[in-house]
Structures are given as structure tokens and as C-alpha cells.
Design an enzyme around this catalytic site. Structure first.
Site, PDB file in Angstrom:
ATOM      1  N   ASP A  94      38.402  83.503  36.093  1.00 64.30           N
ATOM      2  CA  ASP A  94      37.735  82.255  36.445  1.00 64.30           C
ATOM      3  C   ASP A  94      36.491  82.532  37.299  1.00 64.30           C
ATOM      4  O   ASP A  94      36.549  83.330  38.238  1.00 64.30           O
ATOM      5  CB  ASP A  94      38.726  81.390  37.245  1.00 64.30           C
ATOM      6  CG  ASP A  94      38.228  79.983  37.473  1.00 64.30           C
ATOM      7  OD1 ASP A  94      38.039  79.262  36.488  1.00 64.30           O
ATOM      8  OD2 ASP A  94      38.036  79.606  38.647  1.00 64.30           O
TER       9      ASP A  94
ATOM     10  N   GLU B  51      34.990  84.387  32.412  1.00 64.92           N
ATOM     11  CA  GLU B  51      34.290  83.106  32.384  1.00 64.92           C
ATOM     12  C   GLU B  51      33.042  83.320  33.239  1.00 64.92           C
ATOM     13  O   GLU B  51      33.097  83.275  34.460  1.00 64.92           O
ATOM     14  CB  GLU B  51      35.143  81.981  32.984  1.00 64.92           C
ATOM     15  CG  GLU B  51      34.429  80.651  32.825  1.00 64.92           C
ATOM     16  CD  GLU B  51      34.586  79.682  33.993  1.00 64.92           C
ATOM     17  OE1 GLU B  51      34.351  78.490  33.795  1.00 64.92           O
ATOM     18  OE2 GLU B  51      34.930  80.114  35.112  1.00 64.92           O
TER      19      GLU B  51
HETATM   20  C1  NOJ Z   1      36.323  77.068  35.837  1.00 68.13           C
HETATM   21  C2  NOJ Z   1      37.549  76.403  35.336  1.00 68.13           C
HETATM   22  O1  NOJ Z   1      37.591  76.533  33.944  1.00 68.13           O
HETATM   23  C3  NOJ Z   1      37.469  74.978  35.806  1.00 68.13           C
HETATM   24  O2  NOJ Z   1      38.455  74.189  35.216  1.00 68.13           O
HETATM   25  C4  NOJ Z   1      37.568  74.972  37.298  1.00 68.13           C
HETATM   26  O3  NOJ Z   1      37.368  73.660  37.774  1.00 68.13           O
HETATM   27  C5  NOJ Z   1      36.523  75.875  37.942  1.00 68.13           C
HETATM   28  N1  NOJ Z   1      36.377  77.130  37.252  1.00 68.13           N
HETATM   29  C6  NOJ Z   1      36.872  76.184  39.355  1.00 68.13           C
HETATM   30  O4  NOJ Z   1      37.970  77.049  39.410  1.00 68.13           O
END
Ligand code: NOJ
Ligand code: MG
Length: 557
Positions: A222, A281
Site C-alpha cells: 500500500d 501500489e
Molecule cells: C491505498 C488504498 O488502496 C486505499 O484504499 C487507502 O485508502 C489508501 N491507500 C491509504 O492506505
């Protein structure tokens, strides 16, 4: 005249032997994202859970995916749907127990599926023990060094330490009663960890080992681009605040220092057998910068958000595909493709609306058009070399739920942006499994977000075995992709330029794919026999009538 939509004869049944190839399995893998809260509820409390997922593993195997990525199911106050982790080694009681997690991993492996779990290293929950103790000990405590605590500006420290804004709206700083401020790029309940602190790095290597020992096959990281902040936390100075795409490198995003962290993680992962992987991500300004995350000694894959953000337009799609493949080739990583996830409006609804509205859309648009394009877009995606991500429910052609009443919404950014943003609940509405019954088979009780009345007909039950349904289209496409020995293999496609404007046509060995992104039918010579089409097409006298918004897969040898 022949009508084609699928060619069942070419499709062998999935088997464990074909689903669990070992070496480099991830290079062309199709990975299915489960959002645990909304997938399947085994105990009727209205919230999906791990046991619900375990029971549905045969469904995922039969769909024909290679791996399952589980969004967070860890102990969490759920200020941001579990992306606010209070204990990285515990399962939240609403999802079950560690034994349930163990059962999911084991059963998945038994049916030939791999499991990827979510790792949230940029921030913890404000209820994490580290943060609670840091707050309790007060200003000056060394425990505060694990986060970004600062004194404020202004005469009495009443102004935030710098001008950064939270991605969910409002300042990125919150002041405690004792006067210190702390940084949170996301919600105030998600304080950012200080990755310069050795205890943070040690802790996460240990968390990696915990889940690797549990048997997981990889991690989705993440906010992988956010861990390192520029020295001194400099002001942005007026310019644009954050947009997820199209930014220059920001003092809190895509800093070069993040790469040392991933090189260190890679050495941990490589101690384990079984081709385990990391997927980042990483929202970076360009796909070329994304490629930095997947250099040979770092991570394996990174989501291709540039592709996700591309409009339904032949020229733009071709440019995005070429640029993505070109960016990944020098580092030897597979390109990834993704159209939907739990943070963006589902692609069936994005394509139902005019382009240019971004990835969070509040209007339903033209549903029929959106679905037709979504099916065509999916076949295009699954014909490309590399690894593809599918978000739960897209195989049912689910639209976003754009008319959720404000009082049921949970997305923290909806509240922080005063209802002008934060429509992510619309893609998180629980999955319909059956035509009728409580929450359409999601569980015995209700569902934590209300499902539209029309969803019985979109359920797995209603679409299973139904000729032409979106679910059967996905099943066939995934089986053909596999049987064609490697639609996902390789790192390039060969485009044909002599096609009418608005069409895409590319070739792979023994295979071709044609996409009509225009709103009108086009007649072209048929380059082979139809393997699969996103909706029916007609072939007559060597010519194909390719209706609007349609993709065809061809066998050409
Ligand atoms: C990316 C995640 O996919 C999202 O759902 C989240 O709100 C943010 N990162 C913060 O962790
Ligand atoms: Mg439940």
C-alpha cells in the site's frame, strides 16, 4: 452466416495442474482482488469474512484466476476500510481469527490458488500500540520518533508544521492536546510512520516474515511510493496539491529513498522458496518512474494506473499500451494491467460516462454502453502480455452504485471533502451470489452497504451457464488465455496500422485481437477464426461486421 460469442470447444476445464505452475508464475498471472468486507459473509453479521472467502475459493478456481489478493483483514478500527492497521499480526474479529487466515491460505493452495496479502507500511492506525504509547508519553518522548511529530508554526505553534494537505482533504497534520502535531497523508486516524527510524524498518521485516511463515505467496504494498519524505519536510509552496496521477515527484511521494527499503525487503522474500512476490501500489508521475520499483533487485510488479486512467479511445489505449510495455522492458519486469479496484469507480460505470471525469464518478451514465465497453476493454486487457488484475464483481459486470445515501457512506474522504469527493463506497457494495434471498447470498443477514434491487439478475447464480453473460465471458476468456499457451507471455505486441480509425488490431503468434472503440459498426476482412468476442459478431464471406465497442479474439494459424 455465423454468430459467435464463445467457442466452448477450445476451452479445457481448469485443473490444479494448470493453475499452479511454479517458475515465474506471476509474470502472466491473472490476480483477483478480494475486498474482504464485501465478498462473502459466513456468519450473517452483514460483513464479509475470511470463512466466507474460504467457502468461495472453488468459485475463484473455476473462474480461472491464478492468485487472490486480499485487501487488509487485520485488526483495525476501520477508519479507512482496514487500511488503518492497529495490529499487523492479528486478524480483526469481524473477519475471524488467525486460524481462519491459515485455513484460507491452505485451502487456496489445495485448489491451486496463490494468496497475496496487503501490507500497509506508510502509516499505522492511531490505535496501534506504538502510536498510543507515543501519544501517552508526551512531547519529547523517543517513541514519537517512529512517526512524524513536530512543533507547529506561528507564535504559539498554532499553525501546522508545513503546507501539505491530506489526500482525503484538509491539512495533513493534526494537533494533539499537548501541542505537538503529527503527519498523516491520509486520515488523522492514519499517522505516517517515520521510515528513517531503524525500529520501523526492523518491525516491517519481521511482519513480512510473520506472513511468509504463514505461507502467503506475496504482498501488495500500500502507498509504496510514500514511505520516504523529503529531508526537512519542505513546503509545497503554493503549487498544486496532490493529484494521484500527473504529479511531479512530491516531497512525500516517489522519493528515491524508497528503493533502498524495497531492496532490503527483497532479500527477506528471497530467503523463502516458492516464487513469492511483491506488487507495488505506486502512483508515480509516469510509467517510466513506476518501472524503478520493479528493477531486478526490488519488487516484482507495480500496478499500471496510467492504463486504468486511459479513456476508451483507440489512439490513447495504443499509446498507453506501448508506453507501458516500453517502460517495463528495460527492467525485465512484466507489465501489469488493471481496470478496476476498490479505490476507483468500476470500469463499467467509468465507460458509461463521458471521458475526463476522473476515476471517482457520481453518475450512473449509460449503463448499457458502459457494460458493452467494459466487456470489450476486459478482452483487450486479457490479450496483452503481462499480468492482469481483476476486482471482485467486475466479472459480473457490476456497475458502481452511484446513488448510495450519504448516511450509509463510510469512505473517510467523503466526510473530509464535505461530500465533494470520496465515492469509493460505490465500488465496495457486497457481491450478489444468488438471485434472491438475504443480501443476494452475500450472507444470511443484510449487507453493510445496501445493494440495488436489480442485483439479483447480476448474481453469480443468475449468470452461471447463461449464454452471453459477463461471468461466462470472463470464464471463457480466462480459459482461452491459458489454453492459448501464454497470451500473457512476452513483452510486446505487433500492431497493424492498416485498420480504420478508432480500431485497434494487434497480433501475437497464432493470435490476433481487434477492438472497435467507435460508436459505429465497421466492416473489415476477418483475419482468422473467431475464438471469442465480447458480444456477438457476425462473419460472412471472409468479412466481419464489428459492431460498436467490441473486441474479438482470433485464432490466426
Ligand atoms: C491505498 C488504498 O488502496 C486505499 O484504499 C487507502 O485508502 C489508501 N491507500 C491509504 O492506505
Ligand atoms: Mg461476517
Amino acid at each position: 452466416m455465423n454468430q459467435h460469442s464463445t467457442d466452448q470447444a477450445l476451452v479445457p476445464p481448469p485443473s490444479a495442474a494448470t493453475t499452479r505452475r511454479a517458475a515465474d508464475w506471476w509474470r502472466d498471472a491473472v490476480i483477483y482482488q478480494v475486498y474482504p468486507r464485501s465478498f462473502a459473509d459466513s456468519d450473517g453479521d452483514g460483513t464479509g469474512d475470511l470463512e466466507g472467502i474460504r467457502r468461495r475459493l472453488p468459485y475463484l478456481r473455476d473462474l480461472g484466476v491464478d492468485a487472490v489478493w486480499l485487501s487488509p483483514f487485520y485488526a483495525s478500527p476501520q477508519a479507512d476500510g482496514g487500511y488503518d492497521v492497529a495490529d499487523y499480526r492479528a486478524v480483526d474479529s469481524m473477519y475471524g481469527t488467525l486460524l481462519d487466515a491459515d485455513a484460507v491460505i491452505r485451502d487456496a493452495h489445495a485448489v491451486g490458488l496463490r494468496i497475496i496479502v496487503d501490507l500497509v507500511p506508510n502509516h499505522s492506525s492511531d490505535q496501534h500500540e506504538w502510536f498510543r504509547r507515543a501519544v501517552a508519553e508526551g512531547p519529547g518522548s523517543p517513541l514519537r520518533d517512529r512517526y512524524h511529530f513536530r512543533a507547529g508554526k506561528g507564535e504559539s505553534g498554532e499553525l501546522p508544521p508545513n503546507d501539505w494537505e491530506s489526500i482525503f482533504g484538509g491539512p495533513a497534520w493534526t494537533r494533539l492536546a499537548d501541542g505537538d502535531w503529527y503527519l498523516h497523508l491520509f486520515a488523522p486516524e492514519q499517522p505516517d510512520l517515520n521510515w528513517e527510524h531503524p525500529a520501523v524498518a526492523d518491525e516491517f521485516r519481521s511482519i513480512l516474515r510473520f506472513w511468509l511463515d504463514m505461507g502467503v505467496d506475496g504482498f501488495r504494498i500500500d502507498v509504496a511510493h510514500g514511505l520516504v519524505k523529503a529531508e526537512g519536510l519542505p513546503d509545497l509552496g503554493g503549487g498544486d496539491q496532490l493529484k494521484l496521477l500527473g504529479n511531479d515527484v512530491m516531497p512525500f511521494f516517489d522519493q528515491d529513498g524508497v528503493h533502498a527499503i524495497y531492496r532490503s525487503w527483497r532479500t527477506v522474500l528471497d530467503e523463502y522458496d516458492g516464487e513469492r512476490i511483491f506488487v507495488a501500489e505506486a502512483w508515480t508521475p509516469t510509467v517510466e518512474r513506476t518501472a524503478n520499483y520493479v528493477r531486478p533487485d526490488e519488487l516484482h510488479q507495480a500496478f499500471n494506473f496510467q492504463y486504468l486512467s486511459t479513456a476508451w479511445n483507440a489512439e490513447e489505449l495504443r499509446a498507453a499500451i506501448d508506453r507501458s510495455l516500453d517502460a517495463m522492458r528495460p527492467v525485465g519486469a512484466p507489465t501489469t494491467w488493471v481496470l478496476s479496484n476498490h479505490d476507483v469507480t468500476r470500469h463499467a460505470t467509468r465507460y458509461a460516462n463521458p471521458p475526463g471525469l476522473g476515476t471517482q464518478i457520481r453518475t450512473a451514465g449509460d449503463r448499457e454502453l458502459g457494460l458493452r465497453r467494459a466487456r470489450a476493454a476486459t478482452l483487450l486487457m486479457l490479450a496483452l502480455p503481462g499480468s492482469a488484475y481483476i476486482y471482485q464483481g467486475e466479472e459480473l459486470g457490476l456497475p458502481d452504485v452511484t446513488d448510495l445515501p450519504d448516511e450509509v457512506r463510510q469512505d473517510p474522504s467523503f466526510f473530509r471533502a464535505q461530500g465533494q469527493d470520496g465515492f469509493r463506497d460505490g465500488c465496495r457494495v457486497p457481491i450478489p451470489w444468488t438471485r434472491t434471498g438475504a443480501s443476494y447470498g452475500f450472507g444470511e443477514g443484510g449487507s453493510w452497504l445496501p445493494q440495488p434491487d436489480s442485483w439479483g439478475e447480476l448474481s453469480v447464480e443468475a449468470q452461471t451457464g447463461q449464454e452471453g453473460s459477463t461471468l461466462e465471458l470472463y470464464r471463457t476468456a480466462l480459459a482461452v488465455r491459458r489454453a492459448q499457451a501464454g497470451l500473457g507471455a512476452g513483452d510486446s505486441v505487433t500492431w497493424r496500422d492498416d485498420v480504420p480509425a478508432g480500431l485497434l488490431h494487434f497480433e501475437r503468434p497464432g493470435f490476433a485481437c481487434t477492438v472497435n472503440t467507435t460508436g459505429t459498426a465497421v466492416r473489415i476482412p476477418a483475419p482468422g477464426t473467431v475464438l471469442l468476442a465480447s458480444d456477438p459478431v457476425t462473419v460472412e464471406d471472409g468479412q466481419i461486421e464489428l459492431p460498436a465497442d467490441r473486441t474479438v479474439w482470433w485464432r490466426t494459424d
